[in-house]
Design an enzyme around this catalytic site. Structure first.
Site, short mmCIF file in Angstrom:
data_model
loop_
_atom_site.label_atom_id
_atom_site.label_comp_id
_atom_site.label_asym_id
_atom_site.label_seq_id
_atom_site.Cartn_x
_atom_site.Cartn_y
_atom_site.Cartn_z
CE LYS A 1 -3.89 1.98 2.64
NZ LYS A 1 -4.74 1.83 3.85
CB SER B 1 -7.96 3.71 3.12
OG SER B 1 -7.13 3.02 4.03
CB SER C 1 -8.35 0.92 6.01
OG SER C 1 -9.03 2.15 6.02
#
Lengths: 96, 513, 491
Positions: free
Chosen positions: B79, B154, B178
Site C-alpha cells: 500500500k 482505504s 481499511s
C-alpha cells in the site's frame, strides 16, 4: 447549525488551510452535521472512567544514548521544494 | 492452472521444488498487471525492474543452495502508505506526489529480508482516509468483481490487486476497517492484527493510536505467511508489542477444538442488508458443523463506536498531518502567485478601509502554509483535519477528545467482557456489499457509518479478519469478520483456515475481460 | 533599592536547559554543537512521513537527577503530549513536550547574596519537564525580505524546562536564582549551561503589584525573551519594571483586562520591544502523544537517583565554612567556581592544614590568574602540591607573604619546585641569630627610631624594616618587627 461560518474560518486558520468561499459554506454544513452526530457521546456516563490513550498499555520504552549515523545532507534536503546546498528555504519568517 | 491463480503457499512449494523460478513468477504477475490494471487501477506505481532484479537474486541464491527467506521470491504489493527507500511514496496525495523517502518502513525492510519481491505500490484513499478509494488524488480503483463498484478502502488497491490476481500477497493498513472492509468488498482475506503486533515505523500515520499494518491475501494460510514475515517487536516503534511473534505459517493449519463463537447482537441490527445477514448466518452454520458452539454476546457501547472513532481519528490526524506544510518536502504553492494574491488582498482592504481585515491578514509564511496545504490535500483530508483541529481546540477538548478516550475504554471493556465467554466474535464485515462509485461521495457522514462493524476493533486494539463467505445475487462478495482478543492472531487465522477448508468462496476469482 | 519604589516587582523565570546527552531526545542523531547545517538529521528529526520517536533513556535520567537536586517531587507516572503549532523550524508541526503530568513538580531553590542586597529565600519551582528543542531559523537581517533558511541540526535536542514560581522580587534575585541554578546544573553535570551555544535559555515573566487607594492591583504580565546572558536578564528586568509602571500610570491597565504580552530584549538598544504574535498561536491543542509510551518510576528508583547525587553547592558552602572555618563569602567564592575549584581547595587544605590561608591564596591568587588568563582550574599550572609547598614555606616563616607572591608568579611560568625556585631567587630562611644581630645593628644606627619606639610610636619600626630588607631581602618582616620591639622594650 452547530458551527458558524466564523467558527469554521477560525479552524481553517488553526489548521493552516485556505478555504475558498464555496468550500467554507460546504465545510460549515458538513462539519456541523458530523459534530451533531458525535455529540451522541454526551449521553454516555463516563464518570470514573480513565481515558484510554493507547490501544495497548506499555510503559518505559527507551533507547540507549548512542549516536547513529545521520542522513547525508543531500538526502535530508532531497525532497525540499525550495533549498540551497545547506538549508531549507521558507518565505521570510520575520518581515511583513 | 496458471501461476497467477496459485496461492503464495503453493507458489512457494513450486519455487522450493525448483519447478518454477521467482523471475517467472514475478513476470507472470507483472504481465497480469499489464493486462488487468488498466481496468482495475490497483497500482499507483509498478517497480518492474527492481522486482525482476530482486527475483533474479532470490533465484540465484536458491540455485546456489544458499538460504532463502520465508517469502522465497513471491511478489508482494505494498500500500502506498508505507515508505519504500528510493521509490516514490505518495499516500495517494498530491501533497506527496513526488516524495521519495530516504528509508524503508520496518515492514518493507522485513519483506525484503524475507525475500518477498516488491512488485509495486497500491492505490488507496488519500492518507488512508476513506472507505472506497475514491479519495485517491492520483487514480481510480475499481472493484474487479464489478468495475462500476468501489473496491472499498482505504486499502482498495491492496484488496483489488489480490482479487484480480495481480499479486498473491499485499500489505494493507487498517485504522477503522481499511483492511477488512475492502477485503470484504473484493472477496479476499484481510487481517488487521492486534495493535502493536506489527511495527508502524515507516507507515505514514493517519491516526497513530489506531493504525495497524496487516496482510491481504487469498487465503488465511497466505495471510499467516505474510504476517509471520512482517510481525515482531521493533525498537524503532515505541508502541510495538514486546512479545515473541509466533510462526503463524506453521500453526495456521491446526484446527481449533471446542471453539466458542459469539455473535454480537449489535452487529445484526438496523442497517444490515438482509442478503448479507443471511449469508453471514449461513457461514456461522459452517462453524457449527465444524464443532463450534455459538452464543450471543453483547458489545453495549458499539453504537458509540463511530462517534468515538470520528473524534479520535481526526484529532490525531490533524496533528499527524501538520507536517505537510510545504517546507521540508511535499507540495509548495507557487510563491510568486501567492505573494501577488496577498498584495491584491491588501490593496482591497486598504481601499475599503477595512482595518480589521488588514490586521488579520496572513503573513506570507502563513499563507504559504495555507495555500500549499489547500492545494496539496484533498477534500476528505481537509475535512478530517478541520474536524480534528476543532475537537482538540481550547474549550472543546474535554467534551470531545477526552470524552471519546473514556468511551474508548468502555468499548474495550465490552470486548474484555465478551471474550470471557467466547473465543472469537463473528459477524458481518460490512452492512452491505460494495456500492457503486460515486454513490456516497456527497455525504461524508453516510460513508463514515459504513465502518460500523470494524472501527471497534481499532478502538479496542484487538485483531480482526475478513474472509469471503458468499456472494450477493448481483455477484458481489460478502465478508465474514472474525475478531479475537489481543495477540490471538493465531486463533483468527486457524479459525479462518478451518472455514476455508470447508468452503470454496475464497477460491473464486472475478472474470476480467 | 526596592523599599523606595512605589510598586512591588514580581518575577517568575522559565529556564530551558539543554541536557548533556550524546543524542537527541527521540532519535540517535548527534547533539554536537557547531557543525554544518542539516548534517545531524534523520527521518525522525526531519519529521519525514512515517518516522517515529523513541525516548532517550539518558535524557530521562538527567531529568530525574536535576529534579531530585531541585527538591522536586517525582510522580510515579508521567507521559508525553503534543503541543501543536506551525513554525518552519518545527518540522512535525508539533513539539513533543509534557502538559498535565510533568516528570517533576513542586521544588525549591535557595538563593542568598553574600553582599546582602537581598534576604536569603527559597524560590519555589513549579515544575521541570522534558521536551524537544526546535531547529534554527536564520533570517535575512539586512532587509527581511529574502527567504529564511532552516537548519534542523538542533531540532529534537533534549531540553528540561524549569519553571519557577513568581517568587522573585528584584532583578538581583532573578540573577541570583539563575546563577545558583546554573551552578547546580553544572555540579550535577547534566548540562554544559553554555548560554552562547543556547544550552541555557531564559524567559522572564514580570509584572508589578501596586498599592492604590482602592486596594492592591497587578499590572498585566509581560514575558521577556531573547536575553543572551544573566546580565541581560537583570538589565531587561530593570528596564521593564519602570516601563510597566509608566504604562500603568498612563492607561491604568491591569491583569485580566489586558492579555499577556511577549516582548523581546534588544541588547544593543537596552530596551524591550513588543513582539508580533498571531492570535491563534495560543491554542496549542495539547493531547497525549500516541507514539510514545508513558513512563513509570518507582520509589526505589527515585531513592537511587537521590543517593547517587553528589554534594550540591549550598551543602558544600556550609561544609567548607564548618570544616575549615572560612567565611561565608570565601565559601561562596570557591563553591561558585565549580566542583574543580572546590576539589583544588580541599586538596590544598589537606596539605597545609589552614583553611583560611588556603582560601586566601585561592580567592586572591589562583582565581585572579584564571580570570586574567581565561583558563579553567584544570589548566592552572601550579599543582596543589607546589602551592602547598609554597604555603608551608610561608607558615614556617621561610618566606614572607610578599616574596611568596613573587615566587607564585614565577611558578606560573615554570615547572620548577618551590624549593628550587626559592633557591634560584636567592630566598632562604634567615636564622634567628642573624635577625637578632641585624636588628641590634640597625637600632644602634637609628637612635631616633629607638626614641620614637620608646615613646610608643610603634609605626616607627617601619623604616627599620625597609633598611633591613635592603640589607637582606630574605628577612621576614614580621619576625624582624617583633624582635625589634622586644629589644627596645628590654632596653
Amino acid at each position: 447549525m452547530s458551527l458558524s461560518r466564523e467558527d469554521v474560518e477560525k479552524v481553517s486558520l488553526l489548521s493552516r488551510l485556505k478555504l475558498s468561499e464555496d468550500e467554507l459554506v460546504v465545510m460549515t454544513d458538513q462539519m456541523s452535521r458530523i459534530i451533531d452526530y458525535i455529540d451522541l457521546l454526551s449521553e454516555v456516563n463516563t464518570d470514573d472512567v480513565e481515558p484510554m490513550t493507547h490501544a495497548v498499555e506499555q510503559f518505559n520504552v527507551f533507547a540507549d544514548d548512542v549516536v547513529h549515523q545521520s542522513l547525508p545532507r543531500d538526502e535530508a534536503l532531497a525532497n525540499a521544494p525550495k533549498r540551497d546546498d545547506e538549508c531549507f528555504h521558507v518565505p521570510a519568517v520575520l518581515g511583513d | 492452472m496458471s501461476l497467477i491463480q496459485l496461492t503464495a503457499t503453493d507458489l512457494l512449494k513450486k519455487l522450493s521444488a525448483g519447478e518454477v523460478t521467482s523471475v517467472e513468477v514475478t513476470q507472470a504477475f507483472l504481465d497480469q498487471i499489464e493486462s488487468a490494471d488498466k481496468q482495475v487501477g490497483a497500482f499507483l506505481s509498478v517497480t518492474k525492474d527492481s522486482a525482476l532484479e530482486q527475483a533474479a537474486d532470490v533465484d540465484s541464491r536458491r540455485k546456489a543452495g544458499k538460504p532463502v527467506g520465508l517469502l522465497g521470491g513471491v511478489p508482494v504489493a505494498i500500500k502506498d502508505l508505507l515508505c519504500t527507500k528510493g521509490q516514490v511514496t505518495t499516500c495517494a496525495s498530491k501533497m506527496l506526489e513526488n516524495f521519495i523517502p530516504p528509508y524503508d518502513a520496518t515492514v518493507v525492510r522485513k519483506i525484503r529480508e524475507a525475500d518477498g519481491v516488491l512488485i509495486g505500490k497500491t492505490n488507496m484513499d488519500e492518507f488512508a482516509m476513506g472507505g472506497s478509494t475514491e479519495n485517491s488524488a492520483l487514480g481510480k480503483t475499481s472493484n474487479p468483481w464489478n468495475l462500476d463498484c468501489v473496491p472499498g478502502g482505504s486499502s482498495g488497491g491492496a484488496a483489488a490487486c489480490v482479487a484480480a490476481s495481480m499479486a498473491p500477497l499485499s500489505i494493507g493498513t487498517d485504522t477503522g476497517g481499511s483492511i477488512r472492509q475492502p477485503a470484504g468488498f473484493c472477496g479476499v482475506t484481510g487481517l488487521k492484527p492486534t495493535y502493536g503486533r506489527v511495527s508502524r515505523f515507516g507507515l505514514i500515520a493517519f491516526a497513530s493510536s489506531l493504525d495497524q499494518i496487516g496482510p491481504m491475501a487469498r487465503t488465511a494460510e497466505d495471510a499467516a505467511l505474510l504476517l509471520e514475515a512482517i510481525s515482531g517487536h521493533d525498537p524503532m516503534d515505541s508502541t510495538s508489542a514486546n512479545v515473541a511473534s509466533p510462526q503463524f505459517s506453521q500453526t495456521v493449519g491446526k484446527p481449533l477444538e471446542g471453539l466458542r463463537i459469539g455473535l454480537v447482537k449489535e452487529h445484526f441490527g438496523d442497517g444490515l442488508d438482509s442478503e448479507v445477514e443471511a449469508t453471514v448466518r449461513e457461514a456461522v452454520k459452517v462453524y457449527q458443523s465444524l464443532g463450534a458452539t455459538i452464543s450471543d454476546v453483547s458489545l453495549p457501547h458499539n453504537k458509540y463506536a463511530i462517534a468515538t472513532y470520528y473524534i479520535i481519528a481526526p484529532s490525531e490526524a490533524s496533528s499527524n498531518l501538520a507536517r505537510y506544510d510545504g517546507v521540508h518536502y511535499g507540495h509548495r504553492c507557487d510563491e510568486k502567485q501567492m505573494i501577488e494574491q496577498l498584495a491584491a488582498e491588501k490593496k482591497a482592504f486598504e481601499e475599503s478601509g477595512d482595518e480589521e481585515g488588514l490586521r488579520n491578514m496572513d503573513t506570507s509564511l502563513v499563507r504559504m502554509y495555507r495555500q500549499s496545504r489547500a492545494e496539496g490535500l484533498g477534500p476528505e483530508v481537509k475535512r478530517r483535519i478541520m474536524l480534528g483541529t476543532y475537537t482538540l481546540s481550547a474549550g472543546y477538548y474535554d467534551a470531545y477528545y477526552l470524552k471519546a478516550l473514556k468511551v474508548r475504554r468502555l468499548i474495550r471493556q465490552d470486548y474484555d467482557t465478551a471474550f470471557k465467554e467466547v473465543d472469537l466474535i463473528v459477524g458481518p464485515t460490512t452492512p452491505s456489499t460494495a456500492f457503486k462509485t460515486g454513490a456516497k461521495t456527497d455525504d461524508p457522514l453516510s460513508m463514515y457509518l459504513e465502518d460500523l462493524y470494524t472501527v471497534s476493533a481499532n478502538l479496542a486494539g484487538v485483531g480482526g479478519i475478513s474472509i469471503p463467505c458468499g456472494f450477493s445475487t448481483t455477484g458481489m462478495p460478502i465478508g465474514l469478520q472474525l475478531q479475537a482478543p489481543p495477540l490471538a492472531e493465531e486463533k483468527l487465522l486457524q479459525a479462518s483456515h478451518m472455514f476455508q477448508q470447508a468452503t470454496d468462496w475464497h477460491t473464486r476469482r472475478p472474470e476480467l475481460s | 533599592m526596592s523599599e523606595s519604589l512605589p510598586y512591588k516587582i514580581v518575577i517568575g523565570l522559565e529556564v530551558h536547559v539543554q541536557l548533556a546527552t550524546k543524542t537527541k531526545l527521540f532519535c540517535r542523531c548527534s547533539t554536537e554543537y557547531g557543525n554544518a547545517p542539516n548534517t545531524q538529521t534523520c527521518p525522525v528529526c526531519l519529521a519525514m512521513p512515517g518516522a517515529m520517536p523513541v525516548m532517550n533513556r539518558e535524557a530521562f535520567q538527567l531529568g530525574m537527577r536535576t529534579a531530585c537536586a531541585l527538591d522536586l517531587q517525582i510522580p510515579l507516572f508521567t507521559k508525553w503530549d503534543r503541543k501543536n503549532y506551525y513554525y518552519p523550524d518545527l518540522p512535525k508541526g508539533y513539539q513533543i513536550s509534557q502538559f498535565d503530568l510533568p516528570m517533576s513538580e513542586k521544588g525549591t531553590l535557595y538563593i542568598s547574596d553574600p553582599k546582602g542586597r537581598f534576604e536569603p529565600k527559597d524560590v519555589g519551582i513549579i515544575r521541570a519537564h522534558l521536551e524537544e528543542d526546535a531547529g534554527k531559523s536564520m533570517h535575512d537581517e539586512a532587509n527581511g525580505k529574502a527567504d529564511s533558511r532552516i537548519d534542523l541540526n538542533r531540532c529534537g535536542t533534549p531540553l528540561l524546562e524549569i519553571v519557577s514560581e513568581p517568587d522573585m522580587s528584584s532583578p538581583e534575585e532573578a540573577k541570583a536564582y539563575l546563577e545558583e541554578l546554573k551552578l547546580i546544573l553544572s555540579y550535577l553535570g547534566v548540562s554544559d549551561c553554555n548560554m552562547q551555544e543556547g544550552s541555557l535559555r531564559v524567559d522572564a515573566n514580570i509584572n508589578l503589584h501596586i498599592e492604590t487607594k482602592n486596594g492592591k492591583i497587578a499590572t498585566p504580565i509581560v514575558e521577556i525573551k531573547n536575553m543572551n546572558s544573566f546580565r541581560a536578564v537583570e538589565r531587561a528586568l530593570h528596564y521593564e519594571a519602570p516601563r510597566q509602571y509608566d504604562i500603568w500610570q498612563e492607561t491604568g491597565g491591569v491583569i485580566g483586562e489586558i492579555s499577556k504580552e511577549t516582548r523581546g530584549w534588544d541588547d544593543s538598544a537596552q530596551v524591550t520591544r513588543a513582539q508580533r504574535e498571531k492570535e491563534d498561536m495560543s491554542d496549542y491543542r495539547y493531547f497525549p502523544e500516541p507514539d510514545l509510551a508513558p513512563v513509570t518510576v518507582t520509589e526505589a528508583q527515585i531513592a537511587e537517583v537521590k543517593a547517587s547525587l553528589s554534594e550540591l553547592p549550598q551543602q558544600i558552602r556550609k561544609r567548607l565554612q564548618a570544616d575549615y572555618k572560612i567565611s561565608e563569602y570565601d565559601a561562596e567564592v570557591i563553591v561558585n567556581q565549580g566542583q574543580a575549584t572546590v576539589d583544588y581547595y580541599e586538596a590544598l587544605v589537606s596539605k597545609v592544614n589552614d583553611g583560611k590561608l588556603a582560601a586566601n591564596w585561592i580567592t586572591q591568587g589562583v582565581l585572579r590568574i584564571l580570570k586574567e588568563q581565561q583558563i579553567e582550574i584544570d589548566a592552572f599550572p601550579i599543582t596543589t602540591d607546589r602551592l602547598a609547598d609554597l604555603l608551608s614555606a610561608v607558615q614556617n616563616k621561610e618566606i614572607d607573604t610578599t616574596r611568596a607572591k613573587d615566587v607564585f608568579e614565577k611558578l606560573l611560568e615554570s615547572e620548577t619546585s618551590v624549593a628550587d625556585m626559592m633557591k634560584e631567587m636567592g630566598i632562604e630562611k634567615v636564622d634567628d641569630s642573624a635577625i637578632d644581630s641585624l636588628c641590634r645593628e640597625l637600632l644602634e644606627a637609628n637612635p631616633k627610631v629607638v626614641a620614637d619606639l620608646k615613646a610608643g610610636k610603634q609605626q616607627a619600626v617601619g623604616s627599620l624594616i625597609g633598611q633591613a630588607k635592603k640589607k637582606n631581602p630574605n628577612i621576614d618582616p614580621g619576625s624582624f618587627r617583633k624582635l625589634c620591639l622586644e629589644i627596645v622594650q628590654s632596653m
